[in-house]
Design a protein around this motif. Structure first.
Motif, PDB file in Angstrom:
ATOM      1  N   LEU A 141       0.800  -1.221   0.000  1.00 26.11           N
ATOM      2  CA  LEU A 141       0.000   0.000   0.000  1.00 26.11           C
ATOM      3  C   LEU A 141       0.837   1.277   0.000  1.00 26.11           C
ATOM      4  CD1 LEU A 141      -2.806  -1.124   2.475  1.00 26.11           C
ATOM      5  CD2 LEU A 141      -2.786  -1.225  -0.021  1.00 26.11           C
ATOM      6  N   SER A 142       2.084   1.190  -0.446  1.00 31.09           N
ATOM      7  CA  SER A 142       2.920   2.386  -0.566  1.00 31.09           C
ATOM      8  C   SER A 142       3.890   2.177  -1.722  1.00 31.09           C
ATOM      9  CB  SER A 142       3.703   2.646   0.719  1.00 31.09           C
ATOM     10  OG  SER A 142       4.703   1.650   0.904  1.00 31.09           O
ATOM     11  N   ARG A 143       4.440   3.283  -2.215  1.00 34.89           N
ATOM     12  CA  ARG A 143       5.417   3.183  -3.301  1.00 34.89           C
ATOM     13  C   ARG A 143       6.653   2.419  -2.845  1.00 34.89           C
ATOM     14  NH1 ARG A 143       6.759   5.190  -8.166  1.00 34.89           N
ATOM     15  NH2 ARG A 143       8.959   5.595  -8.599  1.00 34.89           N
ATOM     16  N   GLU A 144       7.054   2.602  -1.594  1.00 38.84           N
ATOM     17  CA  GLU A 144       8.230   1.915  -1.091  1.00 38.84           C
ATOM     18  C   GLU A 144       8.026   0.394  -1.118  1.00 38.84           C
ATOM     19  OE1 GLU A 144       6.786   4.543   0.309  1.00 38.84           O
ATOM     20  OE2 GLU A 144       8.367   5.977  -0.247  1.00 38.84           O
ATOM     21  N   LYS A 145       6.829  -0.061  -0.734  1.00 38.23           N
ATOM     22  CA  LYS A 145       6.549  -1.500  -0.745  1.00 38.23           C
ATOM     23  C   LYS A 145       6.487  -2.033  -2.174  1.00 38.23           C
ATOM     24  CE  LYS A 145       4.184  -1.925   3.711  1.00 38.23           C
ATOM     25  NZ  LYS A 145       2.933  -2.333   4.399  1.00 38.23           N
ATOM     26  N   LEU A 146       5.949  -1.238  -3.081  1.00 35.15           N
ATOM     27  CA  LEU A 146       5.904  -1.660  -4.479  1.00 35.15           C
ATOM     28  C   LEU A 146       7.312  -1.805  -5.043  1.00 35.15           C
ATOM     29  CD1 LEU A 146       2.992   0.586  -5.832  1.00 35.15           C
ATOM     30  CD2 LEU A 146       2.925  -1.895  -5.533  1.00 35.15           C
ATOM     31  N   LEU A 147       8.181  -0.846  -4.738  1.00 35.34           N
ATOM     32  CA  LEU A 147       9.554  -0.900  -5.225  1.00 35.34           C
ATOM     33  C   LEU A 147      10.296  -2.098  -4.619  1.00 35.34           C
ATOM     34  CD1 LEU A 147      10.478   2.901  -5.124  1.00 35.34           C
ATOM     35  CD2 LEU A 147      10.310   1.463  -7.170  1.00 35.34           C
ATOM     36  N   ALA A 148      10.043  -2.364  -3.356  1.00 30.27           N
ATOM     37  CA  ALA A 148      10.693  -3.508  -2.713  1.00 30.27           C
ATOM     38  C   ALA A 148      10.236  -4.813  -3.348  1.00 30.27           C
ATOM     39  CB  ALA A 148      10.388  -3.506  -1.216  1.00 30.27           C
TER      40      ALA A 148
END
Length: 410
Positions: free
Chosen positions: A154-161
């Motif tokens: 639910l965040s850009r950081e999690k998507l990138l990870a």
């Protein structure tokens, strides 16, 4: 939803971070084949990379469709016949694109024998509603996978990870070239949300806008254009006939060069929250102004007033995702019936963000009669004495009420 019941899913795919992650997530979580669909509706982006990324992800069936003409002809133009505008300001640029994408998703699902469709709309936005209402209206038994309502990314950081962990290539643009805003573009508009726009007191930066110059930087001399209408649709600019998509693109260019079409809005989303967004709709702004001017000359008074009364409901249906509903189709039929006489030419004057109607004519359908409207002697075309009885009859109820409840100052 039973994940093992889905063997093939059609994904609305852009090739960006979100949908690239969704593609792999669907393959992993649902153990299913994914068909990708990328629509060209005039967003101005190169679509070839989307094909390459889908191929690299193992996708065997890839659809990249040029829908620009269909978008303007079958969706934008019918909406503009209604003069639709949501909450007095929003020209519905994102809203009107969603039913077309939903329609094509369903068509591809049928063509490929897919069990479900999927999209990248979040659980906070209107688009999830628009995509899914459209799909259910066209194929009631369709299954829909909405990852943002299922996963925990639910965040850009999690998507990138997730992308890094699964070897998903993510194009990282050079610092200073990537817009910080969430943007949606098509032939009708560009929208901007997020970042500093989440503070409704914050003025957008001058470098945010993509299609239009600032009004103060527009040319110091006015631009004149003439728009020709046939049965309610604009068909030519300055006498030159164009296809619907080419015409809207040219109006965007002309309007943008004159600083026209910017809007900064706090709107009421269908899902319940207020949202601040900025929009550029230069061509649509010109179309709306000219179409209303053409109708002012050719539509009967009561038909025009009834049409204006219907418009807010029509706009609400488009905004909320009910394009394929029977009530929108009913309103469209009534609106289209009025447009048979909306034929002629409107002349616009564009100057530093302003649009002025400076001329309108219709050789075949004008209801303007100078012999009646003149302030000079009209040779009996209108008996001014008839107004006495007209006024007394219309005043009767007011006089009766006045006798019952005498006027009291304060």
């Amino acid at each position: 939803m039973a994940q093992n019941a889905i063997k093939k899913v059609v994904l609305a795919y852009s090739g960006g971070l979100d949908t690239s992650v969704i593609l792999r997530w669907l393959q992993e979580q649902y153990d299913c084949e994914v068909v990708t669909f990328t629509a060209d509706i005039g967003q101005g982006e190169e679509l070839a990379p989307a094909r390459a990324k889908a191929e690299a992800a193992g996708v065997k069936e890839i659809y990249i469709d040029d829908l620009r003409e269909e978008f303007v002809r079958d969706f934008v133009f019918p909406m503009f016949r209604a003069n639709a505008i949501y909450e007095g300001e929003y020209l519905l640029g994102t809203s009107i694109a969603r039913p077309l994408i939903a329609k094509r998703l369903v068509e591809i699902a049928i063509e490929t024998g897919a069990d479900a469709i999927s999209h990248g709309a979040t659980g906070k936005g209107n688009d999830q509603v628009r995509f899914e209402l459209g799909a259910y209206a066209l194929k009631p038994d369709i299954q829909i996978v909405a990852p943002w309502r299922e996963w925990d990314l639910l965040s850009r950081e999690k998507l990138l990870a997730y992308a890094e962990a699964h070897g998903i290539p993510v194009e990282m643009k050079r610092e200073g070239t990537k817009s910080p805003y969430s943007m949606d573009a098509n032939l009708l508009h560009i929208s901007y949300e997020g970042y500093d726009l989440e503070d409704p007191w914050c003025e957008p930066g001058a470098d945010m806008w993509r299609w239009s110059v600032a009004p103060e930087d527009a040319p110091d001399r006015p631009t004149y254009i003439e728009l020709t209408f046939a049965q309610g649709d604009c068909v030519a600019i300055d006498g030159q006939s164009m296809s619907p998509a080419a015409l809207l693109a040219e109006l965007n260019r002309i309007g943008g060069a004159n600083g026209i079409g910017r809007a900064d809005i706090v709107e009421n989303r269908y899902v319940g929250m207020k949202s601040r967004g900025c929009y550029e709709t230069p061509g649509g702004t010109l179309l709306l102004k000219a179409h209303r001017a053409m109708e002012s000359l050719t539509l009967d008074r009561e038909a025009a007033h009834q049409k204006d009364a219907l418009m807010p409901r029509y706009a609400e249906l488009v905004y909320n995702g009910y394009w394929f509903s029977p009530e929108r189709q009913m309103l469209q039929a009534a609106i289209d019936q009025t447009q048979a006489v909306v034929n002629g030419v409107v002349r616009l004057k564009l100057y530093k963000g302003n649009v002025l109607v400076v001329g309108r004519k219709s050789e075949s359908d004008s209801l303007f009669d100078a012999s009646i409207a003149t302030f000079e002697e009209d040779a009996g075309a209108y008996d001014q004495g008839d107004a006495t009885g007209f006024i007394r009859l219309n005043a009767l109820r007011l006089r009766v009420a006045g006798n019952r409840r005498p006027y009291r100052r304060g």
